[in-house]
Scaffold this motif. Structure first.
Motif, PDB file in Angstrom:
ATOM      1  N   VAL A 177       0.906  -1.170   0.063  1.00 40.08           N
ATOM      2  CA  VAL A 177       0.034   0.049   0.133  1.00 40.08           C
ATOM      3  C   VAL A 177       1.008   1.079   0.078  1.00 40.08           C
ATOM      4  O   VAL A 177       1.546   1.509   0.908  1.00 40.08           O
ATOM      5  CB  VAL A 177      -0.924   0.131   1.244  1.00 40.08           C
ATOM      6  N   VAL A 178       0.863   1.807  -1.103  1.00 43.61           N
ATOM      7  CA  VAL A 178       1.799   3.058  -1.290  1.00 43.61           C
ATOM      8  C   VAL A 178       1.033   4.490  -1.633  1.00 43.61           C
ATOM      9  O   VAL A 178       0.092   4.251  -2.162  1.00 43.61           O
ATOM     10  CB  VAL A 178       2.634   2.706  -2.500  1.00 43.61           C
ATOM     11  N   GLN A 179       1.611   5.399  -0.692  1.00 41.54           N
ATOM     12  CA  GLN A 179       1.029   6.650  -0.494  1.00 41.54           C
ATOM     13  C   GLN A 179       1.917   7.451  -1.382  1.00 41.54           C
ATOM     14  O   GLN A 179       2.998   7.878  -1.310  1.00 41.54           O
ATOM     15  CB  GLN A 179       1.203   7.128   0.856  1.00 41.54           C
ATOM     16  N   THR A 180       1.350   8.103  -2.524  1.00 38.01           N
ATOM     17  CA  THR A 180       1.881   9.103  -3.652  1.00 38.01           C
ATOM     18  C   THR A 180       1.539  10.585  -3.266  1.00 38.01           C
ATOM     19  O   THR A 180       0.142  10.803  -3.091  1.00 38.01           O
ATOM     20  CB  THR A 180       1.609   8.393  -4.848  1.00 38.01           C
ATOM     21  N   GLU A 181       2.218  11.514  -3.001  1.00 38.49           N
ATOM     22  CA  GLU A 181       1.883  12.776  -2.637  1.00 38.49           C
ATOM     23  C   GLU A 181       2.597  13.819  -3.928  1.00 38.49           C
ATOM     24  O   GLU A 181       3.597  13.488  -4.232  1.00 38.49           O
ATOM     25  CB  GLU A 181       2.485  13.120  -1.345  1.00 38.49           C
ATOM     26  N   VAL A 182       1.649  14.942  -4.239  1.00 41.31           N
ATOM     27  CA  VAL A 182       1.946  15.633  -5.351  1.00 41.31           C
ATOM     28  C   VAL A 182       1.884  17.323  -4.664  1.00 41.31           C
ATOM     29  O   VAL A 182       0.678  17.320  -4.044  1.00 41.31           O
ATOM     30  CB  VAL A 182       1.004  15.315  -6.589  1.00 41.31           C
ATOM     31  N   GLU A 183       2.559  17.996  -4.914  1.00 37.38           N
ATOM     32  CA  GLU A 183       2.673  19.284  -4.732  1.00 37.38           C
ATOM     33  C   GLU A 183       2.715  20.053  -5.793  1.00 37.38           C
ATOM     34  O   GLU A 183       3.942  20.213  -6.364  1.00 37.38           O
ATOM     35  CB  GLU A 183       3.577  19.696  -3.536  1.00 37.38           C
ATOM     36  N   ILE A 184       1.890  20.931  -6.357  1.00 35.57           N
ATOM     37  CA  ILE A 184       1.966  21.696  -7.372  1.00 35.57           C
ATOM     38  C   ILE A 184       2.156  23.251  -7.105  1.00 35.57           C
ATOM     39  O   ILE A 184       0.893  23.761  -6.334  1.00 35.57           O
ATOM     40  CB  ILE A 184       0.609  21.744  -8.496  1.00 35.57           C
ATOM     41  N   GLY A 185       3.269  23.870  -7.590  1.00 31.79           N
ATOM     42  CA  GLY A 185       3.192  25.255  -7.070  1.00 31.79           C
ATOM     43  C   GLY A 185       2.793  25.899  -8.365  1.00 31.79           C
ATOM     44  O   GLY A 185       3.202  26.196  -9.176  1.00 31.79           O
ATOM     45  N   MET A 186       2.040  27.204  -8.012  1.00 29.30           N
ATOM     46  CA  MET A 186       1.289  28.118  -9.214  1.00 29.30           C
ATOM     47  C   MET A 186       1.363  29.424  -8.471  1.00 29.30           C
ATOM     48  O   MET A 186       0.517  29.867  -7.673  1.00 29.30           O
ATOM     49  CB  MET A 186      -0.002  27.820  -9.497  1.00 29.30           C
ATOM     50  N   LEU A 187       2.305  30.443  -9.097  1.00 26.82           N
ATOM     51  CA  LEU A 187       2.261  31.764  -8.764  1.00 26.82           C
ATOM     52  C   LEU A 187       2.264  32.327  -7.304  1.00 26.82           C
ATOM     53  O   LEU A 187       1.695  33.005  -6.849  1.00 26.82           O
ATOM     54  CB  LEU A 187       0.804  32.357  -9.512  1.00 26.82           C
ATOM     55  N   GLY A 188       3.323  31.317  -6.536  1.00 30.42           N
ATOM     56  CA  GLY A 188       3.331  31.897  -5.204  1.00 30.42           C
ATOM     57  C   GLY A 188       2.307  30.900  -4.214  1.00 30.42           C
ATOM     58  O   GLY A 188       2.350  30.930  -3.188  1.00 30.42           O
ATOM     59  N   ARG A 189       1.420  30.356  -4.878  1.00 30.31           N
ATOM     60  CA  ARG A 189       0.422  29.375  -4.193  1.00 30.31           C
ATOM     61  C   ARG A 189       0.762  27.875  -4.460  1.00 30.31           C
ATOM     62  O   ARG A 189       1.264  27.574  -5.536  1.00 30.31           O
ATOM     63  CB  ARG A 189      -1.031  29.891  -4.549  1.00 30.31           C
ATOM     64  N   SER A 190       0.366  26.920  -3.508  1.00 27.15           N
ATOM     65  CA  SER A 190       0.707  25.772  -4.177  1.00 27.15           C
ATOM     66  C   SER A 190      -0.583  24.964  -3.335  1.00 27.15           C
ATOM     67  O   SER A 190      -1.371  25.358  -2.512  1.00 27.15           O
ATOM     68  CB  SER A 190       1.991  25.092  -3.405  1.00 27.15           C
ATOM     69  N   PHE A 191      -0.807  23.669  -4.248  1.00 27.99           N
ATOM     70  CA  PHE A 191      -1.970  22.688  -3.573  1.00 27.99           C
ATOM     71  C   PHE A 191      -1.523  21.304  -3.655  1.00 27.99           C
ATOM     72  O   PHE A 191      -0.762  21.054  -4.613  1.00 27.99           O
ATOM     73  CB  PHE A 191      -3.347  23.115  -4.120  1.00 27.99           C
ATOM     74  N   ARG A 192      -1.896  20.578  -2.618  1.00 28.83           N
ATOM     75  CA  ARG A 192      -1.338  19.226  -2.675  1.00 28.83           C
ATOM     76  C   ARG A 192      -2.440  18.324  -2.692  1.00 28.83           C
ATOM     77  O   ARG A 192      -3.815  18.492  -2.454  1.00 28.83           O
ATOM     78  CB  ARG A 192      -0.617  18.847  -1.289  1.00 28.83           C
ATOM     79  N   PHE A 193      -2.093  17.086  -3.328  1.00 28.45           N
ATOM     80  CA  PHE A 193      -3.137  15.927  -3.347  1.00 28.45           C
ATOM     81  C   PHE A 193      -2.448  14.753  -3.293  1.00 28.45           C
ATOM     82  O   PHE A 193      -0.954  14.683  -3.632  1.00 28.45           O
ATOM     83  CB  PHE A 193      -4.177  15.834  -4.608  1.00 28.45           C
ATOM     84  N   GLY A 194      -2.776  13.774  -2.664  1.00 36.26           N
ATOM     85  CA  GLY A 194      -2.211  12.394  -2.624  1.00 36.26           C
ATOM     86  C   GLY A 194      -3.345  11.299  -3.062  1.00 36.26           C
ATOM     87  O   GLY A 194      -4.278  11.593  -3.410  1.00 36.26           O
ATOM     88  N   MET A 195      -2.514  10.202  -3.402  1.00 37.26           N
ATOM     89  CA  MET A 195      -3.217   8.980  -3.944  1.00 37.26           C
ATOM     90  C   MET A 195      -2.646   7.730  -3.320  1.00 37.26           C
ATOM     91  O   MET A 195      -1.532   7.687  -3.029  1.00 37.26           O
ATOM     92  CB  MET A 195      -3.340   9.043  -5.491  1.00 37.26           C
ATOM     93  N   VAL A 196      -3.348   6.692  -2.893  1.00 37.57           N
ATOM     94  CA  VAL A 196      -2.961   5.568  -2.343  1.00 37.57           C
ATOM     95  C   VAL A 196      -3.192   4.401  -3.509  1.00 37.57           C
ATOM     96  O   VAL A 196      -3.973   4.167  -3.840  1.00 37.57           O
ATOM     97  CB  VAL A 196      -4.095   5.222  -1.045  1.00 37.57           C
TER      98      VAL A 196
END
Length: 310
Positions: A177-196
């Motif tokens: 069971v693997v947790q993959t995490e993503v962080e996308i930076g855009m114009l000084g702001r960032s949002f994260r999402f993850g998937m299992v």
């Protein structure tokens, strides 16, 4: 006091009057030109910001591209050890993964993994050890080789152990069971999402030749998390097969739509605001320059008419 001749005094007076008129006309014009210049600079800055946001939108469309992983041949690490009636074996499984996205991704274990021996007949699974994925990071548009270590412990003299070792091509099944995490930076702001990812993999081994074949994996979530159904769908490449399988790491449609909405909200607002401000600044600068030109022309006409009267 020295008295200057009247003709001379008239010439000096006209010169002073002309200088005052010139200063009176040019001072407001200089201020207008300065303001117009600032507006043109602001328009250029907003235009650059608009172009940058549009380029980022293109780069993040689609918001996620599947990671591709090629399964490499596994191998045994060191010689088997024997301890109080147990056989202890360490194996290493590797994958070469490529990230086509323009942002960094990382992966780690969400829960401890397990290793099972497939006991024939009946393809019954028996727990024989654990699996540990070493955390890794995939740089944007980068490549990395991932390592998964498997610790196997089997009791000597056990009927299941004998059946497993005597098989023509012993088969091993792993569950991770693997947790993959993503962080996308855009114009000084960032949002994260993850998937299992709940993965079940299978491969064949040759204990005598100390060979480990390529692994083949399936997504257990495609089978409702049912391990038995996922194992039944597995194919086990031959231990001597040289070419590894290539698989993709995908995300759910729901997560893809959510990430797309977040991207559009940030970059759409940036493109709209910066584009509007660029056009407004340019229009204001053009209006100021036209008014300034019109005033200068009017002043020139007045000066010419005065000169003609004189």
């Amino acid at each position: 006091a020295i008295c200057c001749p009247k003709p001379f005094r008239d010439k000096v007076g006209r010169a002073r009057f002309a200088l005052r008129e010139h200063q009176r006309v040019m001072a407001p014009s200089a201020r207008v030109l300065f303001c117009a210049g600032l507006l043109l600079v602001a328009s250029a800055v907003f235009t650059a910001f608009f172009a940058f946001s549009a380029a980022m939108l293109v780069r993040l469309t689609p918001v996620y591209r599947p990671i591709t992983c090629t399964l490499l041949p596994g191998k045994l690490v060191g010689a088997p050890s024997f301890d109080d009636g147990w056989i202890n074996v360490t194996g290493l499984s590797q994958k070469r993964c490529s990230n086509p996205n323009s942002y960094r991704m990382s992966a780690r274990e969400k829960a401890p993994g397990s290793a099972f021996a497939m006991i024939e007949p009946g393809s019954r699974l028996k727990a024989i050890g654990d699996v540990k994925l070493q955390p890794f990071t995939l740089e944007q548009e980068g490549e990395v080789i991932t390592n998964t270590t498997m610790q196997v412990h089997m009791r000597m003299g056990d009927n299941d152990t004998m059946s497993f070792m005597e098989a023509a091509a012993p088969r091993v099944v792993t569950e991770e069971v693997v947790q993959t995490e993503v962080e996308i930076g855009m114009l000084g702001r960032s949002f994260r999402f993850g998937m299992v990812g709940h993965r079940i993999c299978g491969f064949a081994i040759s204990p005598l030749e100390r060979k480990v074949g390529h692994a083949n994996c399936v997504n257990a979530d495609d089978f409702g998390g049912n391990r038995t159904a996922a194992v039944a769908a597995l194919t086990f490449p031959d231990v001597d097969e040289e070419r590894g399988l290539t698989q993709e790491v995908v995300i759910s449609d729901e997560l893809f739509r959510w990430a797309t909405r977040r991207r559009d909200a940030v970059l759409g607002a940036s493109i709209g605001v910066s584009g509007g401000l660029a056009l407004a600044s340019l229009a204001a600068a053009v209006i100021l320059l036209r008014r300034c030109g019109a005033k200068l022309q009017a002043r020139e006409c007045i000066e010419k008419s005065k000169g003609a009267d004189v």
